[in-house]
Design a protein around this motif. Structure first.
Motif, PDB file in Angstrom:
ATOM      1  N   THR A  87       0.835  -1.195   0.000  1.00 10.47           N
ATOM      2  CA  THR A  87       0.000   0.000   0.000  1.00 10.47           C
ATOM      3  C   THR A  87       0.872   1.247   0.000  1.00 10.47           C
ATOM      4  O   THR A  87       2.105   1.169   0.067  1.00 10.47           O
ATOM      5  N   GLU A  88       0.227   2.389  -0.022  1.00 13.00           N
ATOM      6  CA  GLU A  88       0.975   3.648   0.016  1.00 13.00           C
ATOM      7  C   GLU A  88       1.616   3.866   1.381  1.00 13.00           C
ATOM      8  O   GLU A  88       2.577   4.626   1.491  1.00 13.00           O
ATOM      9  N   VAL A  93       3.487   4.599  -4.483  1.00 16.01           N
ATOM     10  CA  VAL A  93       2.291   5.197  -5.066  1.00 16.01           C
ATOM     11  C   VAL A  93       1.563   4.074  -5.787  1.00 16.01           C
ATOM     12  O   VAL A  93       2.164   3.382  -6.618  1.00 16.01           O
ATOM     13  N   ASP A  95      -1.300   2.935  -8.327  1.00 15.26           N
ATOM     14  CA  ASP A  95      -2.135   3.439  -9.421  1.00 15.26           C
ATOM     15  C   ASP A  95      -2.431   2.281 -10.368  1.00 15.26           C
ATOM     16  O   ASP A  95      -1.871   2.189 -11.457  1.00 15.26           O
ATOM     17  N   LYS A 139       9.992   7.905  -5.805  1.00 19.71           N
ATOM     18  CA  LYS A 139       9.213   6.776  -5.312  1.00 19.71           C
ATOM     19  C   LYS A 139       8.822   5.894  -6.495  1.00 19.71           C
ATOM     20  O   LYS A 139       8.714   6.371  -7.626  1.00 19.71           O
ATOM     21  N   LYS A 141       6.003   3.967  -8.452  1.00 15.14           N
ATOM     22  CA  LYS A 141       4.561   3.900  -8.664  1.00 15.14           C
ATOM     23  C   LYS A 141       4.244   2.530  -9.264  1.00 15.14           C
ATOM     24  O   LYS A 141       4.848   2.128 -10.262  1.00 15.14           O
ATOM     25  N   GLY A 189       5.025  13.773  -6.637  1.00 13.52           N
ATOM     26  CA  GLY A 189       4.151  12.745  -7.165  1.00 13.52           C
ATOM     27  C   GLY A 189       4.019  12.745  -8.673  1.00 13.52           C
ATOM     28  O   GLY A 189       3.213  11.995  -9.235  1.00 13.52           O
TER      29      GLY A 189
END
Length: 257
Positions: A87-88, A93, A95, A139, A141, A189
């Motif tokens: 999870t975040e 991230v 998506d 980070k 994603k 982000g």
């Protein structure tokens, strides 16, 4: 079938095929063979009659009767199957494009609240890669991770190209929970510039494409570097796709929720 409706039991159960078996028009060897299913494939049983199951297979495209001696009950959820969720809160991230309509299929393949699932060892390696990305202020994603085999079938029927969608009967590593589709984002982000968008089924998505911008090439190479260092391997046709170097896990068809 020479039976009454009262003798047929209606069920809803996923099974795994334990040995190559024939599919027949009815419940018994006297009925003609209509297909064959290989060992390791998942099927959905809808009816039971005297040791025979009416099943849907090949992503629910095929239907027929199979002997119960070649079927075993499959895991019903991701925890039972040995998968874990990222999870975040783990620093990623999330998506998942296939939980939206914004994908090459044009509709949701996963429920809206689908989870990013993978084997424990794959999750550990991806966390290591993310720590390496963090050192540069980035980070990871996650666009996709574990993918149910039934979803893999849906994709295959649309694309039928081994370069971009693995043939479900051979080696779909996404369906083992050992493959991930990822990119990098910055501190705000925002996705870093990469050769293409996700699921761009073209030569531009290939690792050897010669006409990338300098920035896209550098970012792709950095992502590749940290993923390889963490224990993943890359493929030539998709810059975003990585496989755990250890793929000795069973194929699964449990829900992503």
């Amino acid at each position: 079938m020479e039976s009454s409706l009262s003798t047929i039991k209606h069920i809803d159960q996923i099974y795994k095929v334990t040995s190559q078996m024939n599919i027949r028009k009815g419940a018994g060897v006297k009925y003609s063979k209509i297909d064959q299913v290989d060992q390791g494939i998942f099927v959905k049983a809808t009816e039971f009659y005297k040791g025979w199951y009416k099943i849907n297979y090949k992503g629910n495209i095929g239907s027929g009767w199979a002997p119960g001696k070649y079927l075993e009950i499959a895991p019903v959820n991701y925890k039972e199957a040995g998968l874990v969720e990222l999870t975040e809160k783990d620093g990623f991230v999330i998506d998942l494009h296939y939980a939206t309509k914004k994908n090459f299929m044009g509709y949701r393949l996963y429920p809206k609240k689908a989870k990013a699932l993978m084997t424990k060892s794959t999750a550990k390696k991806l966390k290591k890669a993310n720590k390496l990305a963090n050192k540069k202020g980035y980070k990871i994603k996650i666009w996709d991770a574990y993918r149910p085999l039934s979803v893999q079938w849906e994709m295959w029927y649309k694309i039928q190209n081994h370069m971009y969608v693995a043939y479900p009967l051979e080696d779909s590593k996404h369906s083992k929970g050992v493959s991930v589709d990822v990119t990098l984002v910055d501190r705000k982000g925002k996705e870093l510039k990469m050769p293409t968008k996700f699921d761009s089924f073209s030569e531009k998505a290939g690792r050897s494409y010669p006409n990338n911008s300098k920035k896209a090439q550098q970012n792709m190479e950095f992502l590749t570097e940290i993923m390889l260092e963490a224990g993943f391997t890359a493929i030539s046709s998709e810059w975003w796709h990585y496989n755990d170097s250890n793929s000795d896990f069973p194929t699964l068809d449990v829900p992503v929720k």
